[in-house]
Design an enzyme around this catalytic site. Structure first.
Site, short mmCIF file in Angstrom:
data_model
loop_
_atom_site.label_atom_id
_atom_site.label_comp_id
_atom_site.label_asym_id
_atom_site.label_seq_id
_atom_site.Cartn_x
_atom_site.Cartn_y
_atom_site.Cartn_z
N LYS A 20 0.82 -1.20 0.06
CA LYS A 20 0.06 0.01 0.12
C LYS A 20 0.92 1.16 0.25
CE LYS A 20 -2.51 -0.81 3.66
NZ LYS A 20 -2.24 -2.19 4.09
N ILE A 152 -9.87 -6.95 13.37
CA ILE A 152 -10.37 -6.20 14.48
C ILE A 152 -10.09 -4.87 14.86
CG2 ILE A 152 -11.03 -6.55 16.92
CD1 ILE A 152 -11.34 -9.37 16.62
N GLU A 153 -8.69 -4.79 14.73
CA GLU A 153 -8.00 -3.69 15.23
C GLU A 153 -8.16 -2.53 14.12
OE1 GLU A 153 -4.14 -4.83 16.42
OE2 GLU A 153 -3.72 -5.01 14.13
N CYS A 385 25.98 5.00 12.73
CA CYS A 385 25.27 4.98 14.29
C CYS A 385 26.28 4.12 15.04
CB CYS A 385 23.96 5.03 14.41
SG CYS A 385 23.42 5.73 15.77
N HIS A 511 22.07 9.31 11.06
CA HIS A 511 21.78 8.35 9.87
C HIS A 511 21.45 9.07 8.72
CE1 HIS A 511 20.55 5.03 12.68
NE2 HIS A 511 20.58 6.13 13.51
N GLU A 513 21.13 7.80 5.82
CA GLU A 513 20.14 7.10 5.18
C GLU A 513 18.79 7.66 5.00
OE1 GLU A 513 21.28 5.77 7.56
OE2 GLU A 513 19.97 4.50 9.05
N1 GLN Z 1 22.72 1.65 20.38
C1 GLN Z 1 23.48 2.98 20.13
C2 GLN Z 1 22.94 4.27 20.78
O1 GLN Z 1 21.96 4.38 21.31
C3 GLN Z 1 23.36 3.23 18.47
C4 GLN Z 1 21.78 3.50 18.02
C5 GLN Z 1 21.83 3.21 16.58
O2 GLN Z 1 22.54 2.50 15.98
N2 GLN Z 1 20.68 3.89 15.86
O3 GLN Z 1 23.72 5.01 20.88
#
Ligand code: GLN
Length: 540
Positions: A20, A152-153, A385, A511, A513
């Site tokens: 979707k 249902i939900e 991260c 991040h 991405e």
């Molecule tokens: N676990 C790590 C932190 O909290 C990295 C988190 C992640 O990779 N999004 O800092």
């Protein structure tokens, strides 16, 4: 509610996972190409306030918006297709709806009334349906209802859709039902019965779909379409075939060929403001399908059995690779399978290594081993991260000689917490929505790989973490060649690290991405792939 905003609701039937989100994003793309301003929101029927507390195995990646909302991964598709941002308002769960209603009840806002699913919960759902339209910014709002009709939900959502028809009035309201037409190979027949049943379920709830989008592995002959139209009370030209596609990025063009946008515009009485014919999109598809080179990259993570856990990273590689006319063969490698003995064999054919985000200690050793291998063998490396934190720990242990270095998340009593809990996280007890979330600025060192990638000194990127680089150790790291090439200007937090004597070794606390889109591939992914393809060329 802004009188001018039109609403399209997308429901799903027969089974979940029919896509979707992709149909919603594709329709939005087609409308956008006609100059119509459009956004998409997702209503999820589960009781979590948001998906931030869900294990990626349950629900795939948690997508983070600019304003720091932890949302469903479909919002990632919306942003990647539309090249525009979403926000907290674009993802609402049953949990949030109930939370709002119960909070109002505790504040006495219902003036002694019995608080009930109808009208109080459905009113709250409808207020949220209309919210993004309040400032008149959008001509069209597409609302994807998560789950399947008949669950249902989902019932309160479907009931709210039924009521919305009357709030919004004619020409402002449309329901598209996404369904499946299975092919029985033994009988060599396409079967319409499951679709008939799922439309009946919608009808029982008082909702007549206007358009049916039918997922199918084979073309739907006209007699099958006629049967569907007749049994489901829709016009023949509103039975839209959605054939399985090679790539999700083909779907807007497939839908255009099927005239989904035209049907929608006729029914909602909207006219095109411009018509760009999706030139840039077609150019992207042309490059996607005709790469001039390919590279192999290992994505090391612990959630690899469910690739949806890494959705935005996977798509970022497609966007960035395509911009370089390079096909990226991404190999998802479980960090738990890696050890000192097999690492050479496992990564032998890889031209680059990415260590993925994540939480908790499981699989840590494998990630450290892969990072060491990439560092020592000068293989381009990208850590995101947790991946960046792993690169820091590995460097501390193997270059700075701090054998007991770690992250206080992973080994709370370690001697050298080179990654530690952020100041503002100390004392945080509630788990939901309390990480460092959303967009923060970052300033880069001139001459660094990060700076070269972005081509400017200051950027903003999205975050989702509790732990950070421990600045107490920064001097030692820099002396030995791991630089803090990006920092938060307000707090001095290290946001990017990179190695001086390595072709391309970059880790980001944020991040990247989440910000990659079809029309705007992320510069760090582009530069990483460039380094990976150079590495491949040097090898051969
Ligand atoms: N676990 C790590 C932190 O909290 C990295 C988190 C992640 O990779 N999004 O800092």
């Amino acid at each position: 509610m802004a009188a001018s905003t039109k609403h399209i609701f997308i429901t799903g039937g027969v089974t979940s996972s029919l896509g979707k989100g992709i149909i919603a994003a594709s329709l939005a793309k087609l409308l956008q190409s006609r100059g119509i301003s459009v956004t998409i929101q997702k209503f999820d029927p589960y009781l979590n306030i948001d998906p931030g507390t869900l294990n990626p195995y349950e629900h795939g990646e948690c997508y983070v918006t600019e304003d720091g909302a932890e949302t469903d991964l479909d919002l990632g598709h919306y942003e990647r297709f539309l090249n525009s941002t979403t926000s907290q308002g674009n993802n609402v769960t049953t949990g949030r709806i109930y939370n709002n209603v119960i909070t109002k009840e505790r504040n006495g806002e219902f003036l002694g009334k019995t608080v009930q699913v109808i009208p109080h919960i459905t009113d709250e759902i409808k207020n949220n349906f209309y919210k993004l339209g309040n400032d008149g910014k959008y001509d069209v709002i597409i609302t994807e209802i998560g789950g399947c009709v008949g669950d249902i939900e989902s019932l309160p959502f479907v009931e709210a859709v039924r009521q919305a028809r009357w709030d919004l009035g004619p020409n402002n309201f449309l329901v598209i039902h996404l369904t499946l037409i299975p092919f029985l190979s033994a009988a060599k027949e396409l079967k319409t019965k499951p679709t008939q049943h799922s439309v009946k379920q919608l009808l029982e709830a008082g909702v007549q779909p206007d358009i049916l989008v039918c997922r199918t592995e084979h073309h739907l002959p006209v007699d099958v379409k006629k049967k569907i139209a007749q049994f489901c009370n829709v016009q023949l030209n509103c039975v839209i075939e959605a054939m399985d596609a090679d790539s999700i990025y083909d779907v807007p063009l497939l839908m255009k060929k099927e005239r989904l946008d035209e049907r929608v515009m006729t029914k909602l009485k909207i006219t095109s403001k411009t018509n760009t014919e999706l030139e840039q999109w077609k150019e992207f598809l042309g490059k996607l399908k005709n790469p001039t080179m390919e590279v192999d990259i290992a994505l090391i993570g612990k959630y690899v059995s469910l690739p949806d856990a890494y959705k935005s990273i996977i798509e970022s590689f497609i966007h960035a690779g395509t911009s370089l006319e390079c096909k990226v063969n991404l190999h998802l490698v479980s960090s738990e399978e890696l050890n000192e003995v097999n690492i050479g064999k496992k990564l032998e054919l890889m031209d680059g290594v990415l260590v993925a985000p994540g939480f908790g200690v499981r699989g840590l050793e494998g990630k450290l081993i892969a990072t060491k291998y990439a560092r020592e063998n000068l293989i381009p490396f990208f850590g995101i991260c947790l991946g960046m934190q792993v690169a820091v720990i590995e460097f501390a242990r193997n270059v700075l000689g701090k054998a007991d270095a770690s992250s206080s998340e992973l080994e709370p009593d370690c001697k050298d917490p080179v990654i530690f809990l952020m100041e503002e996280q100390k004392g945080v007890k509630q788990m939901g929505g309390t990480m460092r979330l959303g967009a923060y600025p970052c300033e880069m060192k001139k001459g660094s790989n990060a700076y070269k990638a972005y081509g400017k000194p200051k950027i903003t990127e999205r975050h989702r973490h509790r732990y950070e680089f421990n600045n107490k150790y920064l001097k030692e790291f820099e002396e030995k060649g791991m630089l803090a090439s990006g920092k938060n200007p307000d707090k001095g937090l290290v946001e990017i690290i990179e190695l001086k004597d390595h072709p391309w070794f970059v880790g980001t606390q944020f991040h990247p991405e989440y910000k990659s889109t079809v029309l705007n591939p992320h510069p760090l992914f582009v530069r990483f792939i460039k380094a990976v393809s150079d590495n491949k060329r040097n090898k051969s």
